[in-house]
Write a protein that holds these residues in place. Structure first.
Motif, mmCIF file in Angstrom:
data_model
loop_
_atom_site.group_PDB
_atom_site.id
_atom_site.type_symbol
_atom_site.label_atom_id
_atom_site.label_comp_id
_atom_site.label_asym_id
_atom_site.label_seq_id
_atom_site.Cartn_x
_atom_site.Cartn_y
_atom_site.Cartn_z
ATOM 1 N N TYR A 106 -16.156 -4.242 -0.472
ATOM 2 C CA TYR A 106 -15.194 -2.807 -0.881
ATOM 3 C C TYR A 106 -14.356 -2.945 0.295
ATOM 4 C CZ TYR A 106 -13.512 1.807 -0.961
ATOM 5 O OH TYR A 106 -12.747 2.927 -0.972
ATOM 6 N N GLY A 107 -12.854 -2.719 0.153
ATOM 7 C CA GLY A 107 -11.986 -2.396 1.512
ATOM 8 C C GLY A 107 -11.441 -3.680 1.835
ATOM 9 N N SER A 108 -11.948 -4.818 1.211
ATOM 10 C CA SER A 108 -11.218 -6.246 1.845
ATOM 11 C C SER A 108 -9.611 -6.124 1.599
ATOM 12 C CB SER A 108 -12.080 -7.243 1.199
ATOM 13 O OG SER A 108 -13.429 -7.447 1.586
ATOM 14 N N GLU A 109 -8.954 -6.373 2.327
ATOM 15 C CA GLU A 109 -7.624 -6.651 2.199
ATOM 16 C C GLU A 109 -7.092 -7.814 1.539
ATOM 17 O OE1 GLU A 109 -5.254 -4.377 2.824
ATOM 18 O OE2 GLU A 109 -6.926 -2.995 3.466
ATOM 19 N N PRO A 110 -6.171 -8.125 0.771
ATOM 20 C CA PRO A 110 -5.630 -9.311 0.281
ATOM 21 C C PRO A 110 -5.307 -10.492 1.279
ATOM 22 C CG PRO A 110 -4.153 -7.477 -0.696
ATOM 23 C CD PRO A 110 -5.204 -6.761 0.460
ATOM 24 N N THR A 146 -10.374 4.587 -4.865
ATOM 25 C CA THR A 146 -10.002 3.180 -5.853
ATOM 26 C C THR A 146 -8.743 3.564 -6.693
ATOM 27 O OG1 THR A 146 -10.995 2.001 -7.715
ATOM 28 C CG2 THR A 146 -11.750 4.296 -7.495
ATOM 29 N N ASP A 147 -8.050 2.564 -6.986
ATOM 30 C CA ASP A 147 -6.916 2.890 -7.880
ATOM 31 C C ASP A 147 -7.177 2.653 -9.333
ATOM 32 O OD1 ASP A 147 -5.353 3.293 -5.661
ATOM 33 O OD2 ASP A 147 -4.577 0.942 -5.507
ATOM 34 N N ARG A 199 -17.730 -9.000 -3.666
ATOM 35 C CA ARG A 199 -16.684 -8.913 -2.753
ATOM 36 C C ARG A 199 -16.908 -7.459 -2.242
ATOM 37 N NH1 ARG A 199 -11.696 -6.533 -2.641
ATOM 38 N NH2 ARG A 199 -9.978 -7.979 -1.706
ATOM 39 N N GLU A 235 -7.861 -11.693 2.804
ATOM 40 C CA GLU A 235 -9.105 -11.723 3.574
ATOM 41 C C GLU A 235 -10.219 -12.374 2.659
ATOM 42 O OE1 GLU A 235 -9.070 -8.001 6.420
ATOM 43 O OE2 GLU A 235 -10.357 -7.921 4.705
ATOM 44 N N GLY A 269 -13.267 -11.582 1.704
ATOM 45 C CA GLY A 269 -14.144 -10.545 0.973
ATOM 46 C C GLY A 269 -15.343 -10.669 0.909
#
Length: 85
Positions: free
Chosen positions: A8-12, A55-56, A6, A14, A16
């Motif tokens: 990095y930084g792909s939005e929900p 990152t969360d 996936r 998308e 990915g």
């Protein structure tokens, strides 16, 4: 080499998925393990400097950052170097 992972930084919502014609490095270890970082358009110096990525899921929770540095022997991978607030 085919990149799988996936981006990095792909939005929900998308896909990915990597985009053909883009350059990626694989993130290894840490909270972003297995993701791909799009380095398309980065200079060689920027690529050699690694990346500090939001990152969360790292040690410091939401808004924390994970430090990834180029793998010493090359190969288009960044290895996790720890987390920072």
């Amino acid at each position: 080499m085919e990149m799988v992972g996936r981006v990095y930084g792909s939005e929900p919502g998308e896909s990915g998925e990597p985009v053909e014609g883009h350059a990626y490095v694989e993130l290894v270890g840490g909270p972003l393990d297995g993701q791909l970082l799009d380095v398309t358009g980065w200079s060689p110096d920027d690529i050699a400097g690694g990346a500090l990525l939001i990152t969360d899921t790292g040690l410091y929770g939401p808004g924390g950052r994970s430090d990834y540095i180029p793998e010493p022997r090359g190969g288009g991978r960044y290895v996790w170097n720890g987390d920072t607030p």
